[in-house]
Design an enzyme around this catalytic site. Structure first.
Site, PDB file in Angstrom:
ATOM      1  N   SER A 164       0.801  -1.248  -0.045  1.00 41.23           N
ATOM      2  CA  SER A 164      -0.053   0.009  -0.051  1.00 41.23           C
ATOM      3  C   SER A 164       0.807   1.220  -0.213  1.00 41.23           C
ATOM      4  O   SER A 164       0.343   2.228  -0.602  1.00 41.23           O
ATOM      5  CB  SER A 164      -0.947  -0.048   1.236  1.00 41.23           C
ATOM      6  N   LYS A 192      -9.059  -6.778  10.165  1.00 37.78           N
ATOM      7  CA  LYS A 192     -10.149  -6.034   9.334  1.00 37.78           C
ATOM      8  C   LYS A 192     -11.679  -6.372   9.979  1.00 37.78           C
ATOM      9  O   LYS A 192     -12.415  -5.621   9.693  1.00 37.78           O
ATOM     10  CB  LYS A 192     -10.154  -6.847   8.105  1.00 37.78           C
ATOM     11  N   ASP A 242     -12.765  -3.576  -0.862  1.00 32.57           N
ATOM     12  CA  ASP A 242     -12.208  -4.757  -1.619  1.00 32.57           C
ATOM     13  C   ASP A 242     -13.083  -5.332  -2.943  1.00 32.57           C
ATOM     14  O   ASP A 242     -12.484  -5.540  -3.809  1.00 32.57           O
ATOM     15  CB  ASP A 242     -12.167  -5.968  -0.688  1.00 32.57           C
ATOM     16  N   GLY A 258     -13.413 -20.733  -1.924  1.00 30.59           N
ATOM     17  CA  GLY A 258     -13.005 -20.417  -1.127  1.00 30.59           C
ATOM     18  C   GLY A 258     -14.168 -19.661  -0.228  1.00 30.59           C
ATOM     19  O   GLY A 258     -14.989 -19.264  -0.675  1.00 30.59           O
TER      20      GLY A 258
HETATM   21  P1  ATR Z   1      -9.127 -14.584   3.287  1.00 26.99           P
HETATM   22  O1  ATR Z   1      -9.683 -13.902   4.332  1.00 26.99           O
HETATM   23  O2  ATR Z   1      -7.390 -14.053   2.586  1.00 26.99           O
HETATM   24  O3  ATR Z   1     -10.177 -15.109   2.613  1.00 26.99           O
HETATM   25  P2  ATR Z   1      -9.292 -16.922   5.153  1.00 26.99           P
HETATM   26  O4  ATR Z   1     -10.349 -16.462   5.567  1.00 26.99           O
HETATM   27  O5  ATR Z   1      -8.125 -17.606   6.040  1.00 26.99           O
HETATM   28  O6  ATR Z   1      -8.410 -15.886   4.168  1.00 26.99           O
HETATM   29  O7  ATR Z   1      -9.607 -18.190   4.136  1.00 26.99           O
HETATM   30  C1  ATR Z   1      -8.730 -18.944   3.223  1.00 26.99           C
HETATM   31  C2  ATR Z   1      -9.626 -19.735   2.498  1.00 26.99           C
HETATM   32  O8  ATR Z   1      -8.871 -20.597   1.802  1.00 26.99           O
HETATM   33  C3  ATR Z   1     -10.918 -20.655   3.243  1.00 26.99           C
HETATM   34  O9  ATR Z   1     -11.767 -20.817   2.499  1.00 26.99           O
HETATM   35  C4  ATR Z   1      -9.796 -22.014   3.177  1.00 26.99           C
HETATM   36  O10 ATR Z   1     -10.754 -23.353   3.202  1.00 26.99           O
HETATM   37  P3  ATR Z   1     -11.137 -23.656   4.586  1.00 26.99           P
HETATM   38  O11 ATR Z   1     -12.641 -23.118   4.991  1.00 26.99           O
HETATM   39  O12 ATR Z   1     -11.497 -25.308   4.329  1.00 26.99           O
HETATM   40  O13 ATR Z   1     -10.189 -23.685   5.415  1.00 26.99           O
HETATM   41  C5  ATR Z   1      -9.051 -22.018   1.965  1.00 26.99           C
HETATM   42  N1  ATR Z   1      -8.013 -23.065   2.036  1.00 26.99           N
HETATM   43  C6  ATR Z   1      -6.905 -22.691   2.554  1.00 26.99           C
HETATM   44  N2  ATR Z   1      -5.962 -23.701   2.572  1.00 26.99           N
HETATM   45  C7  ATR Z   1      -6.439 -24.480   1.591  1.00 26.99           C
HETATM   46  C8  ATR Z   1      -6.266 -25.744   0.940  1.00 26.99           C
HETATM   47  N3  ATR Z   1      -5.095 -26.339   1.009  1.00 26.99           N
HETATM   48  N4  ATR Z   1      -7.507 -26.494   0.089  1.00 26.99           N
HETATM   49  C9  ATR Z   1      -8.277 -25.809  -0.229  1.00 26.99           C
HETATM   50  N5  ATR Z   1      -8.818 -24.673   0.347  1.00 26.99           N
HETATM   51  C10 ATR Z   1      -7.761 -24.201   1.272  1.00 26.99           C
END
Ligand code: ATR
Length: 278
Positions: A20, A69, A106, A132
């Site tokens: 940023s 956040k 965002d 996700g």
């Molecule tokens: P952000 O706020 O950046 O979106 P987050 O809240 O930590 O980050 O979310 C990360 C996302 O990546 C989640 O949807 C997570 O899936 P889970 O809800 O099952 O944890 C997903 N994610 C992280 N590692 C993963 C993996 N190895 N395979 C599939 N999804 C993954």
């Protein structure tokens, strides 16, 4: 134009990796403004004091990044309804009367990045598939609903989180079982990855996109690397792709406007400046 020196920055922990300052200081120079944008590392437990501090110091506002956040919302005097729906803020604007107002830019950044790739893009062109269910997914879901999406499919490794989102956001949003993820792409108009999979030092997203129509836009919120394995594969198949750099820069624009009074442009020069930091 006012000759007042304007200060802004980003609050996070850790925060040293944030791009940023590069973005905002680039614009400060581009528009010949008097001001600067800094990094504010705020240790856990200090967020409330830090936010009171920006008011006391006469700072115009700040961005909020990981891990604050959600928590920062507690300390706002007013929160924009869109940010309220997303459930997180990434921008604080100090008002003339000292109030702290919270926003989330965002979703705006994401939609603008899609429009850069395809100015004709509309959310109601067909199903939107989001991989996700974390914070990034929430901001994209809310912006897709706002833009008029009629069919949003959430694929998440942990099904319960996708189901919670489907319940919260109503009929337009449906949860897809992780095991069925390859089979819900055949009529999609937009596919987006909001997970960490494909980031530098992470394995590629485990998603077979062979069924995806060529007309679908494929996006990834990741910007390091600029081209994730998902985007490489999509390009090979003939799809238009969008990386996370556009979202990163566009989300900064409304914040800069609120603090510095100018709605800035995204330029190739700025893109390159950020790419040079990778
Ligand atoms: P952000 O706020 O950046 O979106 P987050 O809240 O930590 O980050 O979310 C990360 C996302 O990546 C989640 O949807 C997570 O899936 P889970 O809800 O099952 O944890 C997903 N994610 C992280 N590692 C993963 C993996 N190895 N395979 C599939 N999804 C993954």
């Amino acid at each position: 134009m006012s000759s007042k020196f304007i200060t802004a920055g980003v609050i996070g922990w850790p925060v040293s990796h944030s791009r940023s300052p590069i973005i905002h200081n680039h614009w400060v120079h581009q528009y010949g403004l008097a001001g600067c944008y800094g990094l504010f590392p705020v240790a856990p437990g200090n967020l409330e004091k830090a936010l009171q501090g920006i008011r006391a110091l006469g700072i115009a506002g700040c961005n909020i990044t990981i891990p604050y956040k959600i928590e920062a919302m507690k300390f706002m005097d007013w929160i924009d309804p869109l940010a309220e729906r997303i459930g997180a803020i990434n921008t604080v604007v100090v008002q003339a009367n000292g109030e702290l107002h919270g926003f989330n830019t965002d979703g705006f950044g994401y939609v603008q990045s899609l429009r850069d790739a395809n100015p004709q893009w509309r959310a109601d062109l067909g199903p939107v598939v989001i991989v996700g269910a974390g914070g990034a997914a929430r901001s994209i879901i809310v912006s897709m609903i706002n833009e008029g999406a009629r069919d949003i499919r959430i694929i998440n490794r942990t099904m319960s989180k996708a189901q919670d989102l489907a319940e919260e956001f109503g009929n337009t949003v449906n949860a897809v079982d992780w095991a069925d993820r390859h089979n819900v792409l055949n009529d999609a108009a937009l596919l987006t990855n909001t997970t960490s999979q494909g980031m530098v030092n992470e394995p590629a997203l485990d998603l077979n996109i062979r069924q995806l129509p060529k007309s679908a836009l494929v996006s990834d919120v990741i910007y390091a690397p600029l081209e994730t394995p998902l985007l490489t594969q999509a390009k090979k198949q003939g799809n238009t792709t969008v990386n996370g750099l556009g979202m990163l820069i566009h989300q900064a624009r409304p914040a800069f406007h609120a603090w510095f009074g100018v709605m800035p442009d995204c330029t190739q020069e700025l893109n390159q400046k950020i790419i040079n930091t990778f």
